[in-house]
Design a protein around this motif. Structure first.
Motif, PDB file in Angstrom:
ATOM      1  N   LEU A  38       1.225  -1.361  -0.206  1.00 16.03           N
ATOM      2  CA  LEU A  38      -0.010  -0.098  -0.054  1.00 16.03           C
ATOM      3  C   LEU A  38       0.702   1.435   0.048  1.00 16.03           C
ATOM      4  O   LEU A  38       0.562   1.595  -0.305  1.00 16.03           O
ATOM      5  CB  LEU A  38      -1.057   0.117   1.111  1.00 16.03           C
ATOM      6  CG  LEU A  38      -2.006  -1.144   1.221  1.00 16.03           C
ATOM      7  CD1 LEU A  38      -2.774  -0.821   2.261  1.00 16.03           C
ATOM      8  CD2 LEU A  38      -2.586  -0.630  -0.479  1.00 16.03           C
ATOM      9  N   GLU A  39       2.111   1.165   0.374  1.00 16.75           N
ATOM     10  CA  GLU A  39       3.001   2.246   0.107  1.00 16.75           C
ATOM     11  C   GLU A  39       3.387   3.210  -0.714  1.00 16.75           C
ATOM     12  O   GLU A  39       3.835   3.940  -1.975  1.00 16.75           O
ATOM     13  CB  GLU A  39       4.463   1.897   0.681  1.00 16.75           C
ATOM     14  CG  GLU A  39       3.845   1.645   2.239  1.00 16.75           C
ATOM     15  CD  GLU A  39       5.669   1.514   2.513  1.00 16.75           C
ATOM     16  OE1 GLU A  39       6.573   2.033   2.123  1.00 16.75           O
ATOM     17  OE2 GLU A  39       5.297   1.090   4.121  1.00 16.75           O
ATOM     18  N   TYR A  40       2.906   2.113  -2.062  1.00 17.58           N
ATOM     19  CA  TYR A  40       2.904   2.452  -3.519  1.00 17.58           C
ATOM     20  C   TYR A  40       1.785   2.806  -3.994  1.00 17.58           C
ATOM     21  O   TYR A  40       1.447   3.251  -5.507  1.00 17.58           O
ATOM     22  CB  TYR A  40       3.267   1.016  -4.058  1.00 17.58           C
ATOM     23  CG  TYR A  40       5.250   1.364  -3.490  1.00 17.58           C
ATOM     24  CD1 TYR A  40       6.255   1.407  -4.069  1.00 17.58           C
ATOM     25  CD2 TYR A  40       4.925  -0.693  -2.978  1.00 17.58           C
ATOM     26  CE1 TYR A  40       7.528   1.314  -3.732  1.00 17.58           C
ATOM     27  CE2 TYR A  40       6.240  -0.428  -2.566  1.00 17.58           C
ATOM     28  CZ  TYR A  40       7.197   0.164  -2.903  1.00 17.58           C
ATOM     29  OH  TYR A  40       8.409  -0.476  -2.559  1.00 17.58           O
ATOM     30  N   VAL A  41       0.712   3.164  -4.243  1.00 15.17           N
ATOM     31  CA  VAL A  41      -0.879   3.936  -4.637  1.00 15.17           C
ATOM     32  C   VAL A  41      -0.705   4.780  -4.069  1.00 15.17           C
ATOM     33  O   VAL A  41       0.588   5.680  -3.270  1.00 15.17           O
ATOM     34  CB  VAL A  41      -2.258   3.241  -3.966  1.00 15.17           C
ATOM     35  CG1 VAL A  41      -1.644   1.307  -3.421  1.00 15.17           C
ATOM     36  CG2 VAL A  41      -1.641   3.469  -2.050  1.00 15.17           C
ATOM     37  N   GLN A  42      -0.933   5.010  -5.369  1.00 16.20           N
ATOM     38  CA  GLN A  42      -0.747   6.499  -5.260  1.00 16.20           C
ATOM     39  C   GLN A  42      -2.472   7.020  -6.129  1.00 16.20           C
ATOM     40  O   GLN A  42      -2.970   6.300  -6.905  1.00 16.20           O
ATOM     41  CB  GLN A  42       0.727   7.223  -6.661  1.00 16.20           C
ATOM     42  CG  GLN A  42       0.122   6.227  -8.097  1.00 16.20           C
ATOM     43  CD  GLN A  42       1.210   6.460  -8.818  1.00 16.20           C
ATOM     44  OE1 GLN A  42       2.294   6.265  -8.494  1.00 16.20           O
ATOM     45  NE2 GLN A  42       1.163   6.745 -10.020  1.00 16.20           N
TER      46      GLN A  42
END
Ligand code: NDP
Length: 682
Positions: free
Chosen positions: A218-222
Motif C-alpha cells: 500500500l505504500e506504492y498506491v498513488q
C-alpha cells in the motif's frame, strides 16, 4: 506446496519468509505462503502501464465476454477447487456459495455488459444537457476506465467469491488489479487465480497476485489508484488513514465488521409460517460458513413474549446441525478458518459472556474430526435482556456461530435496538404484517445497506438474509465501512472517471459516436435500410415524404387496434380536456412514421428489435400533415446473432414534425442489421 505470486506477468516465489497455511480440519500444513522480496513498486507500475493500456483498449462488451469465458473455463475445473475448499473448513454448501457464487458474479456481469454496455472503450451516459437557449452548446457525460491500479484486499472467509466479486467490476470497467487474499485459505484463491491466468484469456498486465502477507504494497498506491478492502474495521481504519491513501485521491472502499440483525414480526407467533422461516433463516446464518460471514445474523430481535419460544426452537434447530469434517457428506457445519481465528473468536465470546447470558452451547459430537487438531467450535446463543442499555451485543462481532437474542416491545423499540449496531450490511424482517415490515424497513434504511423482508409469499424463492447478489448493492454505512460493491452496473462507477464534455451538437456527436439532436443530418444516396451494419454511419439520415392524417385514419386505427379511448373517438367528451378535437393515437403516429421511413425492399435490416424513449409532444388532428427524419443514432456491435446471421443493433432516432415544423413525436427504434462480414468492428 510453496505458493507463488504473480507479479509483472511472471510466477515469482518469495525470498524465504515462509508462512505455513494450515488445514482447518486436520491442522496439517496445506501450503506455504511467501511474499517476501517481491518488488511491489514495480508491480503497481506495471499494472498502471502495461495492464491499463491493454485492458482499457478493449470495449466494455469485449470485457464482458471475457468474464463469461473465464467463468466457463473455471467451471470446468471446479472439482479441484472444492477439494481445496473443504480444507478451509467449508462444507459443500459453503464451498458452492464461495466457488460457484464467485463464478456466478462473473456470469451476471457479463450478461449485464451484453445487454446494457456499449461496444466501445468509453461509456456515454444517457441524457444530453441543453446548456444554451438555441441549443448550439450542449453537454454530456462520458465514463472512461480510471487510470491506475486497483489493489484488492480480501478477507479469509470467501477465498474465491471475495476475489471474483471485486474483479467482476474492476475488470469490466477496464482497470488492472492486484489481488491480495487473506493468508488463511490463500491456497484456494491461488488455485483459481492460476487457472484464470492459465486460460490465457486476459491481456497482459490485467491481473497480479500477492498471495499472503501484503508487505509494503500500500505504500506504492498513488493518485488515480483504488484500494478495496474487506476485513476487520480496525485494519480497515488503519489502512484508510495511511498517508499514501488519506493524503491522496486514492479511492478507498471498505467493507468491515457488521452486527447484522434479524427481526421477528409481532404477528409471527409459534405455528405461523413466518415463525418457522425465522428459525430456519437464523439457524442457517449461524451455521453457514460456521458463522464466518460478513452478513451473518449476530443479533436476533424478537417480541418479548416470543423470547422463550424462539430460544427453544432455535436451540433445538442448532442441536440438529451435524458439525465436522466437510469431506463427510452428513456434515452441515464445518470449521473456523484457523486456530488464530478460533482464538480471536473465543476472546469475543468471553466479551459477550461478560455483558449477556449464555443460554445455549452446542454439545455436538464432531463427525470425522476432533477439537484438538481442527479449528472447531459449537454454536452459542446469548441473551441480552436489556438491549437498549447493554451495548456489548451491539459492538462485539464474534466471527463464528454465535448470536444474541434480544427482546423488543414494539416497532419503535425494535428499530432503536437494530440501530444500535451503528450501521450494518443487512437487516432482515420476518413478518407477514405489511404495516410492521414497511415501518421497520423505512426506519432502518439509513443505517443499513440491504433490507431483506421474508414472509410466506417469497419463502420458496427467497435468496436468503446472508446472500449479497451481483445486481443489488453490497455494503453498509457506519460500522460496516460505508462502502458499496456490486449493485449491478452502478458497481462499475467506482472504477470509472466521469467527465463532462461540452460543445456543439456536431462536436459532441464526433466525441460520443452517438447522434445528438441538433447535429447536422447527413443524407445518404441510398435508403439507410439498404446499408449493411458496417456501412451505416452515425448521423446518416433520411427525410421522408409527408402524409396528411385523415379522420378515416383515426377511425380505422381505433378499429384495427381496438383502442377506443374517448379522446380518439368521441368529440362530445372533450370539454375540459387538453384536446380541441379527436386526436390521432400516439401509436398511430409511430406506425404512420414507420410507414413513411421503412424501405419495403428486402435488404440488410433483419428485424425490428425494440422501441425506446417514445414521447408525444403535440396533438395531431385530422388535416395535419406529418413528415419524418430518420437518423442513425448509435451502433452496437453485437457479434453473430439471430439464426447465425452476423449482425449488429442500430438505434435510429425518429423525429416526427407537423406542417408548422413543430416536433410532435420523438422515439428511438432499434433494428437488427446484417453485416457484410462477421469480423467488422464499429
Ligand atoms: P483483517 O482485517 O486483519 O484482515 C483482512 C485482510 O486485510 C486480510 O487479507 C489481511 O491480510 C489484510 N491486511 C491486514 N493488515 C494489512 C495491511 N497492513 N496492509 C494490507 N493488508 C492487510 O481481518 P482478519 O481476516 O484477521 O479477520 C479479523 C476479524 O475481522 C474477524 O474476526 C471478523 O470480526 C472481522 N472480519 C469481518 C469481515 C466482514 O466482511 N465484515 C470479513 C472478515 C473478517 P493477511 O490475512 O495476510 O493478514
Amino acid at each position: 506446496m510453496r505458493l507463488s505470486n504473480y507479479i509483472c506477468g511472471n510466477w515469482v516465489l518469495g525470498k524465504g519468509d515462509e508462512i505455513p497455511v494450515l488445514d482447518s480440519v486436520t491442522g496439517q500444513v496445506v501450503a506455504i505462503s511467501d511474499t517476501s522480496g517481491l518488488d511491489l513498486g514495480l508491480a503497481t507500475d506495471y499494472a498502471r502501464t502495461v495492464g491499463y493500456k491493454n485492458l482499457s483498449a478493449l470495449t466494455f462488451y469485449d470485457r464482458g465476454q471475457l468474464l463469461k469465458k473465464i467463468a466457463l473455463y473455471l467451471l470446468e475445473r471446479k472439482q479441484k477447487y472444492y477439494e481445496l475448499s473443504y480444507r478451509t473448513g467449508a462444507t459443500k454448501v459453503d464451498s458452492w456459495v464461495d466457488i460457484e457464487g464467485g463464478f456466478g458474479t462473473f456470469f451476471t456481469y457479463s450478461g449485464l455488459a451484453k445487454r446494457m454496455l456499449p461496444n466501445t472503450t468509453f461509456w456515454v451516459e444517457t441524457g444530453v444537457e441543453k446548456l444554451s437557449a438555441e441549443g448550439s452548446h450542449l453537454g454530456l457525460h462520458i465514463l472512461t476506465p480510471s487510470e491506475g491500479v486497483s489493489v484488492q484486499i480480501n478477507a479469509y472467509n470467501f477465498p474465491v467469491w471475495g476475489m471474483m466479486e471485486k474483479l467482476s467490476t474492476s475488470l469490466l470497467a477496464g482497470v488492472p488489479s492486484i489481488v491480495k487474499p487473506a493468508t488463511p485459505g490463500c491456497y484456494l484463491t491461488h488455485a483459481v487465480f492460476q487457472d484464470i491466468i492459465g486460460s490465457g484469456l486476459l491481456p497482459e498486465g490485467a491481473l497480479q497476485l500477492v498471495c499472503g502477507d501484503p508487505g509494503n504494497l500500500l505504500e506504492y498506491v498513488q493518485d488515480g489508484d483504488s484500494v478495496l478492502f474487506t476485513g476487520s474495521a480496525s485494519t480497515g481504519r488503519k489502512l484508510k488513514s495511511m498517508p499514501q491513501i488519506a493524503g491522496s485521491t486514492v479511492r478507498f472502499n471498505m467493507e468491515a465488521d457488521s452486527l447484522n440483525c434479524s427481526i421477528l414480526g409481532p404477528d409471527a407467533k409459534v405455528g405461523t409460517p413466518e415463525f418457522d422461516l425465522f428459525i430456519r433463516e437464523v439457524r442457517n446464518e449461524i451455521t453457514t460458513k460456521a458463522g464466518q460471514k460478513c452478513t451473518a445474523i449476530r443479533r436476533i430481535l424478537v417480541p418479548e413474549d416470543q423470547v422463550e419460544a424462539v430460544q427453544k426452537a432455535l436451540s433445538s434447530a442448532l442441536d440438529q446441525v451435524p458439525i465436522g469434517n466437510p469431506l463427510n457428506k452428513q456434515t452441515r457445519m464445518g470449521a473456523i478458518a484457523g486456530k488464530e481465528q478460533l482464538d480471536t473468536l473465543k476472546e469475543k465470546i468471553q466479551l459477550l459472556a461478560g455483558g449477556s447470558e449464555l443460554i445455549y452451547e452446542g454439545k455436538h459430537q464432531l463427525i470425522d474430526a476432533d477439537f484438538t487438531n481442527g479449528s472447531f467450535i459449537t454454536p452459542r446463543l446469548f441473551f441480552n435482556p436489556r438491549p437498549l442499555e447493554s451495548d456489548i451485543s451491539h459492538e462485539t462481532e464474534a466471527f463464528g456461530p454465535v448470536a444474541t437474542i434480544m427482546p423488543y416491545t414494539d416497532a419503535e423499540q425494535a428499530v432503536s435496538i437494530a440501530r444500535k449496531g451503528k450501521g450494518s450490511l443487512v437487516a432482515s424482517v420476518v413478518s407477514n404484517n405489511t404495516a410492521f415490515a414497511s415501518e421497520v424497513a423505512w426506519r432502518l434504511a439509513t443505517t443499513h445497506g440491504r433490507i431483506y423482508i421474508l414472509n410466506r409469499d417469497n419463502a420458496q424463492e427467497g435468496t436468503g438474509h446472508g446472500s449479497p447478489l451481483p445486481t443489488m448493492m453490497h455494503g453498509g454505512p457506519g460500522r460496516a465501512g460505508g462502502g458499496e460493491e456490486l449493485g449491478g452496473l452502478k458497481g462499475l462507477h467506482f472504477f470509472l472517471q466521469k467527465t463532462a464534455v461540452q460543445g456543439s451538437p456536431d462536436m459532441l456527436r464526433a466525441v460520443s459516436k452517438i447522434h445528438i439532436p441538433g447535429a447536422q443530418y447527413r443524407f445518404t444516396q441510398v435508403h439507410p435500410f439498404q446499408l449493411h451494419f458496417e456501412e451505416i454511419q452515425v448521423g446518416d439520415s433520411l427525410q421522408t415524404a409527408n402524409r396528411t392524417i385523415t379522420e378515416a385514419d383515426i377511425v380505422n386505427f381505433s378499429n384495427v387496434s381496438w383502442d377506443h379511448f374517448y379522446a380518439h373517438t368521441d368529440s362530445t367528451s372533450l370539454t375540459g380536456t387538453i384536446f380541441d378535437r379527436v386526436v390521432a393515437h400516439g401509436y398511430f403516429l409511430l406506425s404512420a412514421a414507420a410507414g413513411l421511413f421503412v424501405s419495403g425492399k428486402k435488404g440488410p435490416v433483419i428485424a425490428n428489435y425494440g422501441l425506446e424513449d417514445a414521447s408525444f409532444f403535440k396533438p395531431v388532428y385530422a388535416g395535419d400533415t406529418i413528415g419524418v427524419f430518420l437518423t442513425a443514432k448509435e451502433k452496437i456491435n453485437r457479434g453473430v446473432k439471430g439464426r447465425n446471421i452476423p449482425s449488429g443493433v442500430v438505434k435510429w432516432l425518429v423525429e416526427v414534425y407537423n406542417q408548422r415544423n413543430e416536433l410532435v413525436c420523438v422515439a428511438t427504434i432499434l433494428t437488427l442489421v446484417a453485416k457484410k462480414s462477421p469480423f467488422i468492428a464499429l
